[in-house]
Enzyme design. Structure first.
Site, PDB file in Angstrom:
ATOM      1  N   GLU A   1       0.868  -1.180   0.000  1.00 27.30           N
ATOM      2  CA  GLU A   1       0.000   0.000   0.000  1.00 27.30           C
ATOM      3  C   GLU A   1       0.901   1.225   0.000  1.00 27.30           C
ATOM      4  O   GLU A   1       1.724   1.407   0.905  1.00 27.30           O
ATOM      5  CB  GLU A   1      -0.911   0.029   1.221  1.00 27.30           C
ATOM      6  CG  GLU A   1      -1.869   1.227   1.209  1.00 27.30           C
ATOM      7  CD  GLU A   1      -2.733   1.322   2.446  1.00 27.30           C
ATOM      8  OE1 GLU A   1      -3.777   1.979   2.377  1.00 27.30           O
ATOM      9  OE2 GLU A   1      -2.361   0.743   3.498  1.00 27.30           O
TER      10      GLU A   1
ATOM     11  N   GLU B   1       4.959   4.455   3.956  1.00 28.72           N
ATOM     12  CA  GLU B   1       4.504   5.746   4.485  1.00 28.72           C
ATOM     13  C   GLU B   1       5.706   6.651   4.737  1.00 28.72           C
ATOM     14  O   GLU B   1       6.662   6.252   5.406  1.00 28.72           O
ATOM     15  CB  GLU B   1       3.709   5.552   5.775  1.00 28.72           C
ATOM     16  CG  GLU B   1       3.260   6.822   6.459  1.00 28.72           C
ATOM     17  CD  GLU B   1       2.446   7.733   5.553  1.00 28.72           C
ATOM     18  OE1 GLU B   1       2.804   8.922   5.438  1.00 28.72           O
ATOM     19  OE2 GLU B   1       1.457   7.247   4.956  1.00 28.72           O
TER      20      GLU B   1
ATOM     21  N   ASP C   1      -3.366  11.853  -1.623  1.00 30.78           N
ATOM     22  CA  ASP C   1      -3.484  13.306  -1.744  1.00 30.78           C
ATOM     23  C   ASP C   1      -3.851  13.649  -3.187  1.00 30.78           C
ATOM     24  O   ASP C   1      -3.149  13.254  -4.113  1.00 30.78           O
ATOM     25  CB  ASP C   1      -2.150  13.953  -1.375  1.00 30.78           C
ATOM     26  CG  ASP C   1      -2.251  15.459  -1.165  1.00 30.78           C
ATOM     27  OD1 ASP C   1      -3.048  16.098  -1.889  1.00 30.78           O
ATOM     28  OD2 ASP C   1      -1.542  15.986  -0.307  1.00 30.78           O
TER      29      ASP C   1
ATOM     30  N   LYS D   1      -4.112  21.162  -7.872  1.00 34.83           N
ATOM     31  CA  LYS D   1      -3.599  22.163  -8.805  1.00 34.83           C
ATOM     32  C   LYS D   1      -2.919  21.475  -9.989  1.00 34.83           C
ATOM     33  O   LYS D   1      -2.187  20.511  -9.828  1.00 34.83           O
ATOM     34  CB  LYS D   1      -2.631  23.099  -8.102  1.00 34.83           C
ATOM     35  CG  LYS D   1      -3.295  23.945  -7.023  1.00 34.83           C
ATOM     36  CD  LYS D   1      -2.310  24.902  -6.362  1.00 34.83           C
ATOM     37  CE  LYS D   1      -3.008  25.734  -5.290  1.00 34.83           C
ATOM     38  NZ  LYS D   1      -2.073  26.665  -4.619  1.00 34.83           N
TER      39      LYS D   1
ATOM     40  N   ASP E   1     -12.278   9.408  -2.275  1.00 33.92           N
ATOM     41  CA  ASP E   1     -13.552  10.133  -2.164  1.00 33.92           C
ATOM     42  C   ASP E   1     -13.574  11.317  -3.110  1.00 33.92           C
ATOM     43  O   ASP E   1     -14.582  12.016  -3.217  1.00 33.92           O
ATOM     44  CB  ASP E   1     -13.743  10.646  -0.733  1.00 33.92           C
ATOM     45  CG  ASP E   1     -12.706  11.723  -0.395  1.00 33.92           C
ATOM     46  OD1 ASP E   1     -11.486  11.442  -0.527  1.00 33.92           O
ATOM     47  OD2 ASP E   1     -13.099  12.842  -0.046  1.00 33.92           O
TER      48      ASP E   1
ATOM     49  N   THR F   1     -10.405   2.280   5.220  1.00 33.16           N
ATOM     50  CA  THR F   1      -9.345   3.076   5.815  1.00 33.16           C
ATOM     51  C   THR F   1      -9.973   4.047   6.818  1.00 33.16           C
ATOM     52  O   THR F   1     -11.195   4.197   6.886  1.00 33.16           O
ATOM     53  CB  THR F   1      -8.592   3.894   4.751  1.00 33.16           C
ATOM     54  OG1 THR F   1      -9.414   4.994   4.332  1.00 33.16           O
ATOM     55  CG2 THR F   1      -8.235   3.044   3.537  1.00 33.16           C
ATOM     56  N   GLU F   2      -9.118   4.722   7.580  1.00 24.27           N
ATOM     57  CA  GLU F   2      -9.627   5.728   8.518  1.00 24.27           C
ATOM     58  C   GLU F   2     -10.379   6.831   7.779  1.00 24.27           C
ATOM     59  O   GLU F   2     -11.463   7.258   8.202  1.00 24.27           O
ATOM     60  CB  GLU F   2      -8.471   6.347   9.311  1.00 24.27           C
ATOM     61  CG  GLU F   2      -7.826   5.417  10.330  1.00 24.27           C
ATOM     62  CD  GLU F   2      -6.703   4.563   9.756  1.00 24.27           C
ATOM     63  OE1 GLU F   2      -6.027   3.874  10.536  1.00 24.27           O
ATOM     64  OE2 GLU F   2      -6.509   4.570   8.519  1.00 24.27           O
TER      65      GLU F   2
ATOM     66  N   GLU G   1     -11.799   6.652   4.884  1.00 24.89           N
ATOM     67  CA  GLU G   1     -13.020   6.104   4.297  1.00 24.89           C
ATOM     68  C   GLU G   1     -14.166   6.088   5.304  1.00 24.89           C
ATOM     69  O   GLU G   1     -15.300   6.443   4.980  1.00 24.89           O
ATOM     70  CB  GLU G   1     -12.742   4.697   3.775  1.00 24.89           C
ATOM     71  CG  GLU G   1     -13.871   4.071   2.990  1.00 24.89           C
ATOM     72  CD  GLU G   1     -13.472   2.761   2.346  1.00 24.89           C
ATOM     73  OE1 GLU G   1     -14.345   2.107   1.750  1.00 24.89           O
ATOM     74  OE2 GLU G   1     -12.277   2.380   2.443  1.00 24.89           O
TER      75      GLU G   1
END
Length: 212
Positions: free
Chosen positions: A44, A69, A118, A122, A154, A191-192, A194
């Protein structure tokens, strides 16, 4: 994105070498030695606080998972979950996703997850999106032949951009949902982000694409 530093984060990461792989470049081409088996490896990219991968690792003990991460202040939360669950098929890397090819050889990885990345809305920041063509090339260079990307967000704009990016790169679209939580998709692990967004009634988009 500005994140608050967590005092002692680095020290905690250093204290759990069985979960946080300190020198991933040493395992390039031989990640199965880390897990002591030949099971498929899924990664992931942008694992955040780890809820998704911990859930996946519990649900699928026959698959090995690696969470990528960048931010120490975030990955320590994933580490806390991993310590509590003590999952032998999950480990974490505190590295930059732009350097994936430094740590993984062709065929090391069977599947890539991109969850609530993320959106970098732009136009001038398009190259930073994890579904930009340069990232798609990087994933291809570490995946098995016909490897897959599973993507959730989302953000409608990012989803539309990503579908276009996948198509232009030549990926095969296997699955698409424009409203995941009101679909017939089974086995979804949230996920958190989500959980947070879905409780607000926001639509969750999901797709699966395959290299050919």
């Amino acid at each position: 994105m500005r994140l608050r530093n967590k005092p002692g984060a680095q020290e905690k990461l250093d204290s759990y070498p069985q979960y946080i792989i300190a020198n991933p470049v040493e395992h390039k081409g031989k990640w199965h030695e880390v897990f002591n088996n030949d099971n498929p490896i899924h990664i992931e990219v942008g694992t955040g606080k780890g809820q998704f991968l911990v859930g996946m690792a519990k649900q699928n003990p026959h698959i090995n998972y690696i969470g990528i991460e960048l931010y120490k202040s975030v990955i320590v939360s994933a580490l806390d979950k991993l310590i509590e669950e003590d999952l032998p098929n999950l480990c974490l890397l505190n590295v930059d996703a732009r350097e994936l090819e430094e740590f993984f050889a062709k065929g090391d990885v069977s599947q890539v997850y991109l969850n609530f990345s993320d959106p970098w809305p732009k136009v001038r920041h398009a190259k930073r999106r994890l579904t930009y063509k340069a990232f798609l090339q990087s994933y291809e260079n570490i995946l098995i032949d016909n490897g897959e990307i599973h993507f959730k967000t989302d953000n409608q704009g990012l989803f539309e951009y990503s579908l276009t990016s996948f198509s232009e790169y030549g990926l095969l679209l296997k699955y698409i949902s424009l409203d995941l939580h009101n679909s017939d998709f089974e086995g979804n692990v949230m996920t958190e982000y989500e959980e947070k967004f879905s409780k607000k009634g926001q639509r969750i988009y999901r797709c699966e694409v395959k290299y050919r």
